[in-house]
Design a protein around this motif. Structure first.
Motif, short mmCIF file in Angstrom:
data_model
loop_
_atom_site.label_atom_id
_atom_site.label_comp_id
_atom_site.label_asym_id
_atom_site.label_seq_id
_atom_site.Cartn_x
_atom_site.Cartn_y
_atom_site.Cartn_z
N MET A 32 0.75 -1.29 0.05
CA MET A 32 -0.03 -0.09 0.08
C MET A 32 0.84 1.20 -0.02
O MET A 32 0.52 2.31 -0.23
CB MET A 32 -0.96 0.08 1.06
N LEU A 33 2.12 1.42 0.51
CA LEU A 33 2.98 2.42 0.47
C LEU A 33 3.70 2.68 -0.92
O LEU A 33 3.76 3.95 -1.18
CB LEU A 33 4.02 2.07 1.85
N THR A 34 3.98 1.75 -1.70
CA THR A 34 4.38 1.85 -2.88
C THR A 34 3.70 1.49 -4.07
O THR A 34 4.06 1.83 -5.22
CB THR A 34 5.60 0.91 -2.97
N ASP A 35 2.36 0.95 -3.77
CA ASP A 35 1.37 0.44 -4.79
C ASP A 35 2.15 -0.61 -5.65
O ASP A 35 1.62 -0.77 -6.71
CB ASP A 35 1.23 1.70 -5.60
N LYS A 36 3.11 -1.25 -5.39
CA LYS A 36 3.72 -2.29 -6.21
C LYS A 36 3.04 -3.68 -5.76
O LYS A 36 2.59 -3.97 -4.75
CB LYS A 36 5.05 -2.52 -5.84
N LYS A 37 2.69 -4.58 -6.66
CA LYS A 37 2.24 -5.68 -6.52
C LYS A 37 3.08 -7.04 -6.50
O LYS A 37 4.18 -6.95 -7.21
CB LYS A 37 0.90 -6.11 -7.34
N PHE A 38 2.79 -7.96 -5.57
CA PHE A 38 3.65 -9.16 -5.70
C PHE A 38 2.80 -10.50 -5.60
O PHE A 38 1.53 -10.41 -4.86
CB PHE A 38 4.83 -9.26 -4.68
#
Length: 294
Positions: A32-38
């Motif tokens: 949620m802080l970087t908006d990156k998905k994994f």
């Protein structure tokens, strides 16, 4: 014990030696802080000795969490998937889906202790134990309160979505809140022990729905929040007032129950106190800048 199959009049059972051959679709989380998905890989293994099926969650082959399912429960899940679920996939069985969600929720909660905040794709989250404060970043004034927020990361390239509920404003209108990149919406969460600060951007879409605000493409910043925080007692009292004067939990209609003058006054008092503190701080700064000649 095996599950009786009325179609064959026989008992169906799971061969534990073949459990690890079952392929499970992965889940996806968003930072949620970087908006990156994994991606979180899911797999099954068997404990022959205890007759349990172990559900594993892994990221890059590193195990995040695991949970155990007793054999009889797993047999019922698999039976239901094969006979009652249209896709005939285990991950579409409601009970198995619930186990997966619980497993990943455990990982998300543990991660938040290290200020790592994740959300599972397609799942609605809610913050409602505490209070939200709306701050005008241009004037550095607290101008409103809200009771809860829900947020969703839908996946498939759709933007995140935030819904801010039951807003009470002081000196502002709902339409003014539609100004992008001006208002910070900070939720002081008692159970999570974090301050979640949500901001809109020039790319956000902001809509007003009744007394709620809907924002997509929001940005998040977090900070620790606990008993030593100067605002903790205020938030604790605000939550107690919500429980005392707030809505019937089953009604789902917070707004109608929170319109009482007493509740509104308690929220406006928080904003008045904040305004008084700000004036005091400004006065102290003015006096500190004065040079005295003796």
């Amino acid at each position: 014990m095996p599950v009786f199959n009325p179609k064959t009049n026989e008992n169906d059972f799971v061969d534990l030696s073949l459990v690890d051959k079952i392929a499970i679709d992965p889940e996806f989380l968003t930072d949620m802080l970087t908006d990156k998905k994994f991606k979180v890989e899911l797999s099954l293994s068997a404990d022959q000795e205890s007759e349990e099926v172990v559900l594993h969650a892994k990221k890059n082959d590193v195990e995040l969490e695991n949970t155990r399912i007793i054999l009889q429960d797993f047999e019922e899940m698999l039976f239901n998937a094969l006979n009652n679920v249209k896709s005939q996939r285990l991950e579409d069985d409601e009970e198995f889906k619930s186990r997966v969600q619980q497993l990943i929720d455990t990982y998300i909660k543990k991660s938040s202790k290290d200020n790592n905040h994740y959300a599972m794709t397609g799942l609605d989250y809610i913050l409602d134990k505490g209070i939200g404060i709306i701050r005008d970043t241009k004037t550095n004034q607290d101008v409103g309160t809200f009771e809860s927020v829900t947020y969703l990361y839908p996946g498939n390239s759709y933007p995140n979505l935030l819904t801010v509920k039951d807003i009470i404003l002081y000196g502002r209108t709902m339409e003014e809140l539609q100004q992008s990149d001006r208002y910070e919406l900070a939720y002081y969460s008692l159970d999570c022990q974090y301050i979640y600060s949500f901001m809109s951007t020039d790319h956000s879409n902001i809509e007003i729905i009744n007394n709620n605000l809907s924002i997509n493409k929001f940005q998040l910043v977090t900070d620790a929040f606990g008993p030593t925080h100067s605002y903790f007692q205020t938030v604790k009292e605000a939550q107690e007032q919500k429980l005392k004067f707030g809505p019937n939990k089953d009604s789902g209609d917070i707004l109608s129950e929170l319109e009482s003058d007493k509740f509104r006054a308690s929220r406006l008092a928080i904003l008045e106190a904040s305004k008084a503190k700000q004036k005091q701080a400004q006065l102290e700064k003015q006096f500190s800048d004065i040079e005295f000649d003796f």
